[in-house]
Scaffold this active site. Sequence first.
Site, PDB file in Angstrom:
ATOM      1  N   HIS A   1     -70.915  -9.790  71.763  1.00 44.94           N
ATOM      2  CA  HIS A   1     -69.876 -10.509  71.033  1.00 44.94           C
ATOM      3  C   HIS A   1     -70.429 -11.794  70.391  1.00 44.94           C
ATOM      4  O   HIS A   1     -70.228 -12.038  69.200  1.00 44.94           O
ATOM      5  CB  HIS A   1     -68.735 -10.810  72.023  1.00 44.94           C
ATOM      6  CG  HIS A   1     -67.636 -11.676  71.511  1.00 44.94           C
ATOM      7  ND1 HIS A   1     -66.385 -11.183  71.222  1.00 44.94           N
ATOM      8  CD2 HIS A   1     -67.583 -13.014  71.265  1.00 44.94           C
ATOM      9  CE1 HIS A   1     -65.613 -12.191  70.796  1.00 44.94           C
ATOM     10  NE2 HIS A   1     -66.315 -13.307  70.828  1.00 44.94           N
ATOM     11  N   GLU A   2     -71.138 -12.584  71.175  1.00 46.53           N
ATOM     12  CA  GLU A   2     -71.679 -13.837  70.635  1.00 46.53           C
ATOM     13  C   GLU A   2     -72.722 -13.569  69.552  1.00 46.53           C
ATOM     14  O   GLU A   2     -72.790 -14.290  68.555  1.00 46.53           O
ATOM     15  CB  GLU A   2     -72.269 -14.703  71.760  1.00 46.53           C
ATOM     16  CG  GLU A   2     -71.265 -15.165  72.809  1.00 46.53           C
ATOM     17  CD  GLU A   2     -70.074 -15.939  72.248  1.00 46.53           C
ATOM     18  OE1 GLU A   2     -70.191 -16.531  71.159  1.00 46.53           O
ATOM     19  OE2 GLU A   2     -69.010 -15.936  72.903  1.00 46.53           O
TER      20      GLU A   2
ATOM     21  N   HIS B   1     -71.026 -13.147  66.287  1.00 47.56           N
ATOM     22  CA  HIS B   1     -70.773 -14.409  65.568  1.00 47.56           C
ATOM     23  C   HIS B   1     -72.062 -14.894  64.902  1.00 47.56           C
ATOM     24  O   HIS B   1     -72.059 -15.293  63.745  1.00 47.56           O
ATOM     25  CB  HIS B   1     -70.309 -15.508  66.539  1.00 47.56           C
ATOM     26  CG  HIS B   1     -68.945 -15.309  67.110  1.00 47.56           C
ATOM     27  ND1 HIS B   1     -67.836 -15.012  66.353  1.00 47.56           N
ATOM     28  CD2 HIS B   1     -68.497 -15.408  68.401  1.00 47.56           C
ATOM     29  CE1 HIS B   1     -66.772 -14.938  67.147  1.00 47.56           C
ATOM     30  NE2 HIS B   1     -67.149 -15.156  68.392  1.00 47.56           N
TER      31      HIS B   1
HETATM   32 ZN   LIG Z   1     -66.053 -15.174  70.126  1.00 51.28          ZN
END
Ligand SMILES: [Zn+2]
Length: 297
Positions: A201-202, A205
């Site tokens: 997830h990170e 980003h």
């Molecule tokens: Zn996030």
Amino acid sequence: MICSAILALAFGIASVAGGPSIPRGRNCGTYIDDQTVATKEMAFKLHQVAPGTLSPSSASSPKLNVYWHVISKDDTLEGGNVPDSQIAAQISVLNSAYSSTGLSWVLANTTRTVNAEWFESAGPEASIQADMKAALRQGGPADFNVWTVGFQKGKAKGLLGYATFPSSYEAEPEDDGVVLLYSTVPEGTTPGYNKGHTLTHEAGHWAGLYHTFQGGCGPIGDGISDTKAEKIPSAGCPVGRKTCAGEGVDPINNFMDYSDDECLTEFTPGQIERIQSQMRTYRRVSFAGQTEGSARL
Ligand SMILES: [Zn+2]
Ligand SMILES: *[C@@H]1O[C@H](CO)[C@@H](O)[C@H](O)[C@H]1NC(C)=O
């Protein structure tokens, strides 16, 4: 800039938690307000680098170097001293999750630093995170730096991780990368979040994606046409949940939502296109099938 975006974190969480009993889900500290998104997207449209147009001499491979910085309180696993085996397992999880994106991840170096203050208190709003990053960050725009910490004290207490966006690299290269809760790696001790998808997830980003609930049910949302708009983050694995009008249910299986690790399974084609475009534009990464220079023949 990223700092002012992150300062608004408190508002984001407060408005989400303001309702009667909305579960919080994964606690990601990568908050960006809709105004900043709008500004960034305008700049992206203007500067977007088209496939096949990066100069070959300045282009980087989509096989990304990972620089992993273990920050621990002491030499124990509970103190954050993540073993090489868990780091290797985490890199495997990343490679599986990103197999359809054109990106792959190779561990280039692991550093180990015992620093109780960094381990306990580093966070998006803590000034010590700048010292930690400056002391250890390696490589350029296409190199992925990860710091594992404990998020045990101060404003970052309870976070799972936070990341910088590709568009922030040029202004703040020393800030670039992901700070991750050490116990979210595979076989880690954080319930619901120990299969490695916090880093998936990170890294999303870091590669240019917003949350699927960015902008709520509004028209701009996360800027991706094939991720359905979502009013609030998911939590657990709420199959069939629907928080906005229109066709389809919430994208709770998307890596950029807040569901438990075992519920997160996909990036959409629209997200993959954006990852490639963001990585090309801001991290000078060139993808296979988009031979640089051929466009000029
Ligand atoms: Zn996030
Ligand atoms: C890893 O990084 C450290 C710190 O910069 C450096 O001393 C070491 O030589 C590096 N190791 C490898 C294999 O690159």
